[in-house]
Design a protein around this motif. Structure first.
Motif, short mmCIF file in Angstrom:
data_model
loop_
_atom_site.label_atom_id
_atom_site.label_comp_id
_atom_site.label_asym_id
_atom_site.label_seq_id
_atom_site.Cartn_x
_atom_site.Cartn_y
_atom_site.Cartn_z
N SER B 101 0.81 -1.21 0.00
CA SER B 101 0.00 0.00 0.00
C SER B 101 0.84 1.27 0.00
O SER B 101 0.32 2.35 -0.19
CB SER B 101 -0.95 0.00 1.19
N ALA B 102 2.17 1.17 0.20
CA ALA B 102 3.00 2.37 0.15
C ALA B 102 3.40 2.71 -1.28
O ALA B 102 4.06 3.72 -1.52
CB ALA B 102 4.23 2.20 1.01
N LEU B 103 2.99 1.85 -2.23
CA LEU B 103 3.44 2.04 -3.62
C LEU B 103 3.13 3.43 -4.16
O LEU B 103 3.98 4.06 -4.78
CB LEU B 103 2.81 0.98 -4.53
N GLY B 104 1.93 3.92 -3.91
CA GLY B 104 1.54 5.22 -4.46
C GLY B 104 2.50 6.30 -4.03
O GLY B 104 3.00 7.09 -4.84
N GLN B 105 2.78 6.31 -2.73
CA GLN B 105 3.73 7.27 -2.17
C GLN B 105 5.13 7.04 -2.76
O GLN B 105 5.78 7.96 -3.23
CB GLN B 105 3.74 7.08 -0.65
N THR B 310 -0.51 4.49 7.10
CA THR B 310 -1.65 3.94 6.39
C THR B 310 -1.54 2.43 6.32
O THR B 310 -2.52 1.71 6.45
CB THR B 310 -1.72 4.50 4.96
N GLN B 342 -2.69 10.12 0.02
CA GLN B 342 -3.98 9.87 -0.62
C GLN B 342 -4.51 8.49 -0.26
O GLN B 342 -5.71 8.30 -0.10
CB GLN B 342 -3.83 10.03 -2.14
N ALA B 343 -3.60 7.53 -0.09
CA ALA B 343 -4.03 6.15 0.18
C ALA B 343 -4.91 6.09 1.42
O ALA B 343 -5.84 5.29 1.48
CB ALA B 343 -2.81 5.25 0.36
N ASP B 346 -8.35 7.09 0.45
CA ASP B 346 -8.97 5.99 -0.30
C ASP B 346 -9.49 4.92 0.65
O ASP B 346 -10.51 4.31 0.40
CB ASP B 346 -7.95 5.34 -1.25
N ALA B 347 -8.72 4.68 1.70
CA ALA B 347 -9.09 3.59 2.60
C ALA B 347 -10.24 3.98 3.51
O ALA B 347 -11.13 3.19 3.76
CB ALA B 347 -7.88 3.18 3.43
N ALA B 348 -10.21 5.19 4.04
CA ALA B 348 -11.20 5.56 5.04
C ALA B 348 -12.44 6.18 4.41
O ALA B 348 -13.45 6.35 5.09
CB ALA B 348 -10.58 6.52 6.05
N GLY B 349 -12.39 6.52 3.16
CA GLY B 349 -13.56 7.07 2.48
C GLY B 349 -14.09 8.31 3.16
O GLY B 349 -13.32 9.17 3.56
#
Lengths: 358, 464
Positions: B101-105, B310, B342-343, B346-349
């Protein structure tokens, strides 16, 4: 000699409990005091544990059924459930479901999603059985076990890939591997408040729906296995594959059926957990799988009622540990209890006392 | 109730398609069976493996191979550390979690590094030195985040590759803990854009023997362009106080970064007169935290502070906090820079709305001067918003390139010294220096809040 060994085992267990107790803040008088002074908190945590336990139990059923019939610990089962959750999120995305969508639209969509992801997971499980487990059915026990671990990795990567399809499935968010937000669709009416009972306990319709669906699924499975012809064939196959074959049962088909039902249950668990927790992530299958596997072993692996009991026990144990001990130690307690039970009843709570080697 | 007997390895060949087996010899049967299916499966596995290989190793950005032998595989087993090959080629390696999940960052960090290299055409010393760049992934799909075994093998790989002179990384402090000592003995400098655990550099802020345990060679090889957590935890305490928080419950993810920052936040909060209701470590792999949140709710806090990221399930914590009825108006949620991405949203909406995060610097949009220019360039080049640490990765790459420019040859020790000697560096973050520990002299931090599904800068925070 055997006696001596078991005494040593008991000593070991007592040692673990004595060691864990004080570190993990196990202070019985204090805990009892807390329960007495605020019983509402206690009941609240029991309810949380019950719902979580029911969810664990559904996944545990998949483990226990497969083990019961071909003595394979299907490590891919947890990841199958994760794919079920991804499938249902995709369906919800396709229908444009968002948090708090009106019930009139949400209910049919939820049913569609339930059917779609049950069928998807069941199909996937049958394919896996055919290509990854069936060719190894007469191989040494270790081979299918490793095959299952391999399938688990493939599933996890499928989930990772799926999460990256944000160009086609916008609900997957911006980041391929991040936890995904799952739409909150179930109505959330406080039942006690609606009934006019003055209490601080919160039990919403959302919890109730999840609990009821879980119980219905479990009862249906139990009835199916106990009272139908196919269920009888399953039990026969579990008892002796050879004898079942001689009696004219198509063993391959029955095993495929078991995987079908297990897959459908994993799919339903995926959508239920998604709707209940509102977050899904591609690694969630592993932890859930481990807990469910523990539940299955705790109840007596191969035993359907035992899996349900084990699931609920683990759910209760973790919520109570979170409240009265420390969440840092919850996993230690869950697996500690597993050690204790296996030490005194190697077959699990409801299992037979059979020596097994895995 | 399904029951089973202990028959497992019985032959049962009546219906097996690959017939011709003697039913009296079960052992041979099973092996034959394996062999028959084996070939197809092997092909299948090979297919999967090649798929994975192609997706996990992004093509090296600088395609120029060192003099001769373009076919040599970098994975060939390293025998000696020496033999740098072409003396005019040096390599910068980034070690970041490119899986999970850290990929985006992490991807925006890689972008920042590539941007810095592109600006110099991957050359240094008037074109004499060719700079290559390689992306190492310190995460595995199985772990879903950085993986200790992967970190160690990456570090050994960097040491064995004679052309590697500088490492940019890690994202997670726990990973840096493992790789610094390995790189230290080979004189490879590490410039971190994101590691904020104080114990990596500062004596007395972490465990007893830190930071010296990380530097077995006796020399320093770790620097960071981002302020450490001892500042961030304290700043968070101050900010919470100014937001009117009186009672706080502290959670941490039991990891180096998260626990470290909560360890600083706790005494700061107490000192400022905020009542600490409790402190707990969470299981980051749990599927939900409803029981824990019910317990916290009963204590009536104004705020939950979470030391974590995150990846340590912050999204689920926030969801469950709202699920059990702690409204954003009544109970705030604050975390460190590990959740400022941003992740998390995305996770917590929708439940992410109104949560707070401190960040060890200014967000990209708030940078001024050279920073503002960098921000526009980045957006033009990648057509996307940079995440929080992209500017720091860019800065780290610039520091590395600057040091290579000073040394002008493939000399790890000299480049290490040049990096550590960086003073009055004029970069996108402003003008700053490394102190003797390798820490940046910058201390500006920022407070951010989620509004309308986006992180918004609230104010710059200073340590009081």
């Amino acid at each position: 000699m055997k006696n001596w060994k078991s005494i040593l085992l008991y000593l070991g267990v007592v040692y673990i409990v004595l060691l864990l107790g004080p570190i993990a803040g196990f202070d019985l008088p204090k805990i009892v005091g807390e329960i007495v002074s605020s019983p509402e908190v206690f009941i609240q945590q029991l309810l949380v544990g019950l719902v979580n336990g029911a969810l664990i139990a559904i996944i545990a059923l998949g483990y226990t059924m497969v083990y019961g019939i071909i003595e394979l610990i299907n490590f891919a089962h947890g990841d199958l459930y994760m794919l079920g959750a991804f499938a249902s999120l995709t369906v919800f995305g396709a229908f444009g479901m968002q948090d708090g969508a009106p019930l009139g639209i949400a209910i049919p969509v939820m049913l569609v999603a339930l059917i779609v992801c049950s069928v998807f997971c069941a199909g996937l499980n049958i394919v896996v059985e055919k290509y990854a487990y069936r060719p190894l059915r007469n191989a040494p026990r270790l081979a299918p076990l490793i095959s299952a671990i391999g399938v688990s990795f493939i599933f996890q990567n499928m989930g990772l890939f799926w999460g990256g399809l944000k160009a086609f499935i916008p609900v997957m968010g911006s980041n391929s591997a991040a936890p995904k937000s799952f739409p909150d669709l179930l109505p959330r009416v406080d039942i006690f408040k609606a009934l006019g009972i003055q209490t601080s306990i919160v039990f919403t319709t959302k919890d109730l729906i999840v609990l009821v669906v879980a119980v219905v699924l479990m009862v249906l499975l139990h009835v199916f296995v106990q009272y139908t012809r196919l269920g009888k064939a399953m039990r026969a196959t579990a008892q002796s594959r050879d004898a079942a074959k001689i009696m004219g049962i198509n063993v391959d088909q029955i095993i495929a059926l078991t995987f079908l039902i297990g897959g459908a249950l994993a799919g339903s668990a995926g959508i239920l957990v998604g709707l209940y927790n509102n977050t899904i992530v591609f690694t969630m299958g592993f932890t859930a799988g481990l807990r469910a596997f523990t539940a299955a072993v705790l109840g007596g692996i191969g035993n359907i009622v035992g899996a349900m009991l084990g699931g609920v026990l683990i759910g209760l144990l973790s919520s109570l540990s979170d409240q009265y001990l420390s969440s840092r130690w919850t996993n230690a307690w869950v697996f500690g209890v597993l050690v204790v039970i296996l030490a005194f009843r190697p077959g699990g709570l409801l299992g037979e006392n059979v020596q097994e080697k895995v | 109730m399904l029951k089973r007997k202990q028959q497992t390895n019985q032959p049962m060949n009546f219906s097996q398609k690959s017939g011709g087996k003697s039913p009296t010899r079960p052992k041979t049967n099973s092996t034959q069976n394996l062999g028959a299916a084996g070939l197809r499966k092997l092909l299948f596995a090979a297919g999967i493996a090649s798929l994975c290989a192609s997706c996990q190793n992004p093509p090296a950005p600088t395609a120029t191979t060192p003099g001769g032998s373009p076919g040599t595989s970098p994975a060939a087993t390293p025998v000696a550390v020496s033999s740098p090959g072409d003396p005019n080629t040096v390599k910068i390696v980034s070690m970041l979690p490119m899986t999970g999940s850290a990929l985006g960052q992490a991807q925006t960090l890689v972008n920042g590094i590539q941007q810095a290299l592109a600006e110099t055409n991957s050359k240094a010393c008037d074109g004499k030195i060719q700079i290559q760049y390689e992306v190492y992934d310190d995460a595995t799909a199985a772990a879903g985040k950085w993986d200790p075994a992967q970190v160690t093998s990456n570090s050994n790989k960097a040491v064995a590759d004679g052309s590697v002179v500088a490492v940019i990384g890690h994202y997670n402090s726990g990973a840096a803990k493992l790789s610094i000592p390995v790189l230290n003995q080979a004189n490879i400098v590490m410039i971190s854009p994101a590691n904020t655990y104080p114990g990596l550099t500062k004596p007395g802020k972490g465990e007893a023997k830190e930071p010296n345990v990380y530097y077995p060679a006796g020399t320093r090889n770790f620097t960071r362009v981002v302020p450490a957590d001892d500042l961030q935890g304290a700043v968070a305490g101050n900010w919470a106080k100014s937001l009117g928080v009186q009672k706080v419950y502290i959670l941490d993810d039991q990891e180096l970064y998260g626990k470290g920052i909560a360890d600083v936040f706790e005494p700061t909060a107490k000192k400022l007169g905020i009542q600490v209701l409790g402190r707990e470590g969470i299981d980051i792999k749990a599927s939900d935290y409803k029981a824990l949140m019910n317990k916290i709710k009963a204590l009536n806090p104004d705020m939950i502070y979470f030391g974590g990221t995150t990846q340590s399930n912050a999204g689920q914590i926030i969801k469950d906090m709202r699920n059990v009825g702690m409204t954003p108006e009544a109970v705030k949620f604050m975390g460190p820079d590990g959740i400022k991405e941003q992740a998390l949203i995305d996770a917590a909406g929708k439940d992410a709305e109104g949560i707070y995060a401190t960040f060890g610097g200014l967000p990209p949009q708030e940078l001024t001067g050279a920073g503002a220019k960098w921000y526009t360039n980045y957006k033009a080049k990648y057509n996307a918003e940079p995440e929080a640490y992209a500017a720091y990765a860019y800065e780290a790459a610039k520091v590395a390139i600057g040091a290579i420019n000073k040394v002008c040859k493939n000399d790890r020790a000299a480049i290490r010294e040049a990096v550590l000697a960086t003073k009055d560096f004029n970069g996108v973050l402003g003008t700053w220096s490394f102190d003797t520990n390798g820490d940046t002299s910058l201390t500006t931090m920022s407070g951010n809040v989620v509004k309308g599904g986006k992180w918004e800068f609230v104010n710059a925070l200073k340590l009081e």
